[in-house]
Design an enzyme around this catalytic site. Structure first.
Site, short mmCIF file in Angstrom:
data_model
loop_
_atom_site.label_atom_id
_atom_site.label_comp_id
_atom_site.label_asym_id
_atom_site.label_seq_id
_atom_site.Cartn_x
_atom_site.Cartn_y
_atom_site.Cartn_z
N LYS A 191 -1.82 -16.41 -11.27
CA LYS A 191 -0.77 -16.05 -10.00
C LYS A 191 -0.75 -17.18 -8.95
O LYS A 191 0.31 -17.56 -8.51
CB LYS A 191 -0.99 -14.63 -9.47
CG LYS A 191 0.21 -14.22 -8.38
CD LYS A 191 -0.01 -12.88 -7.99
CE LYS A 191 1.23 -12.40 -7.25
NZ LYS A 191 1.06 -11.61 -6.44
N GLY A 215 0.85 -1.17 -0.09
CA GLY A 215 0.01 -0.02 -0.03
C GLY A 215 0.77 1.38 0.11
O GLY A 215 0.66 2.26 -0.59
#
Lengths: 323, 323
Positions: free
Chosen positions: B201, B29
């Site tokens: 992924k 983040g």
């Protein structure tokens, strides 16, 4: 009444004075050979590491079924010094099966029986290929026995042998050998289908010996106390039962519950492979995981969880094995 | 020419002055939010542990794509102090998804888009259930970024985001958000099928994050150097591709070779789950292993090796997690 039956069997079938050789005199070989020798049977031990010590000090067995000390033990380093015998009991580790030809050839005469007490799969066939299938019997041992110092064996639990012919239904000799064990204090049952018994034992060994290593050296109580490992034990057992079935060996699905319950009763048991792993000794990876996997796969049964475990154990043991 | 296209897109589509909130200001983040803020975007950080420190010292990013230091950072402990915004970027760990309702509700207005950058499965649906599927986008980050001390983020490799709509083909806003990232130095591609990208992924994360923990804390080079683990990686990848296919997400079988080769080029990489595991922090067990397993199973695909790994990881993390 039981004694009567025993005497009848004895008088009818028993080969007098079996000449017995123990090939691979570790904890298992010394325990069973020791029991037979203690009762006066003609037992010879092919022994490597503790040979000099046992020649001097004898063989001590500390057993839940009674201690004993054999002061005079017939031990050898070289099988050619022993010569032909009636029964060869093979108690090597499966990882030493490349020694079978060299060790056993000098011990054989025409009708010598070879009883292999190893775990897992592959030993029966190796002996059959080398010496003829008709000679071969196999025994599954439920025993906890360890060499605790040179010439000293501790037998802490179990002891029963399940004995069967490799290429036949039970023969008179099968029962004779079983009776010899029983007369010497070793519980021994004759089984009709040796391979099914081998798979039955694998239903236990594959998950418990496997996870005890894959998780880094833990005992059965640790495994069963964890909900995830406990679930994985059950899934692995189901897979092994499926693999056995694909090969024609019917094992009941209730075996999963039975074995988990049984394992809870034995507490913090350390599987033999885990003891080997911790000590840096070779683990019977191919006999217990690799060969069952290949056979099940050839019969069309996927054992994918077992396969994952196999790879993890191969990795763990390649990191750890020192010998 | 590329700049021309970019300018056209910018002038046609861009929402002027996105108000952006970063929910979950850890390494991921802070890196992405930091890039946006560095380029003058209106970014607000919802931050917990380093809040006071960053208020005083600012946010430092040491990046392979260029270092920067944000001296004035708009940070908050409580989302109600931030109020409504245009884009919420969720960079929590999947294990914190029970916080989504509380953290995001105060940030929403009618058309707020929520972009979730978490690993694994489950976060998209959790947001869709809480706030409506039409709000949700997902991003897959290929990045190595760690918080190395309070307020200091290290970005050592990668950085690309694959961005897709949860319940739709790409929309104008999808491209607009992607362009905002790109203008701020973050490579970002728009993908048509978010779930397929999540599974792609997982083809990497399930074996590598999984084995790195199951084997006790090892990196990708250790895994690939061992023939057994390398074989298991490939089998696990094949299983995950099979699981994805059962769910309708076509991934090419060549992905196995491609990902193994790619992983060899990145050397001794420490998967994020392994770093969490070693540090005793919570591992995203359900998002990466549990939920994919359940979804594949519901679609009729057995992923038995993945299941075995899942149980081993659950055990390992239950032993180790301290927080």
């Amino acid at each position: 009444q039981e004694n009567g039956a025993l005497m009848t069997s004895e008088s009818t079938h028993i080969l007098p004075n079996f000449r017995i050789v123990i090939v691979g005199s570790g904890a298992i070989g010394c325990y069973y050979g020791g029991r037979l020798a203690e009762q006066g049977r003609d037992v010879h031990f092919l022994m490597r590491s503790d040979c000099a010590h046992v020649k001097e000090q004898g063989l001590q067995v500390r057993s839940v079924d009674g201690d004993f000390h054999l002061r005079e033990v017939s031990i050898y380093l070289d099988p050619s010094e022993i010569g032909p015998c009636d029964v060869v009991i093979v108690a090597l580790k499966a990882t030493a099966n490349d020694q079978l030809k060299k060790l056993i050839t000098p011990l054989l005469k025409k009708d010598t029986a070879i009883v292999i007490l190893e775990n897992g799969l592959g030993g029966d066939e190796a002996l059959a290929d080398l010496f003829g299938a008709e000679r071969v019997l196999g025994g599954l041992c439920v025993i906890c026995s360890n060499r605790i110092s040179p010439g000293v064996i501790e037998h802490s639990a179990g002891g029963q042998i399940s004995l069967g012919e490799f290429s036949n239904y039970p023969l008179p000799r099968t029962h004779e050998i079983a009776w010899e064990f029983k007369r010497c204090g070793v519980p021994c049952v004759v089984v009709e289908d040796l391979q099914r018994e081998r798979w039955r034992k694998l239903v236990w060994n594959i998950p418990f010996n496997g996870l005890s290593i894959a998780v880094g050296g833990v005992d059965t109580a640790h495994i069963l106390a964890d909900p995830s490992l406990r679930a994985l034990v059950r899934k692995l057992m189901e897979e092994v039962i499926g693999g056995a079935r694909a090969l024609g060996h019917t094992l009941p699905a209730t075996l999963v519950d039975d074995m988990v319950s049984f394992t809870e009763t034995i507490g913090a048991y350390r599987p033999s492979s885990m003891i080997d792993y911790i000590a840096g000794r070779e683990v019977e990876v191919e006999a217990i995981w690799g060969e069952p996997l290949r056979r099940a796969s050839n019969a069309g049964a996927q054992m994918d969880r077992v396969e994952a475990l196999y790879y993890l154990i191969r990795h763990a043991t390649s990191q750890k094995t020192t010998s």
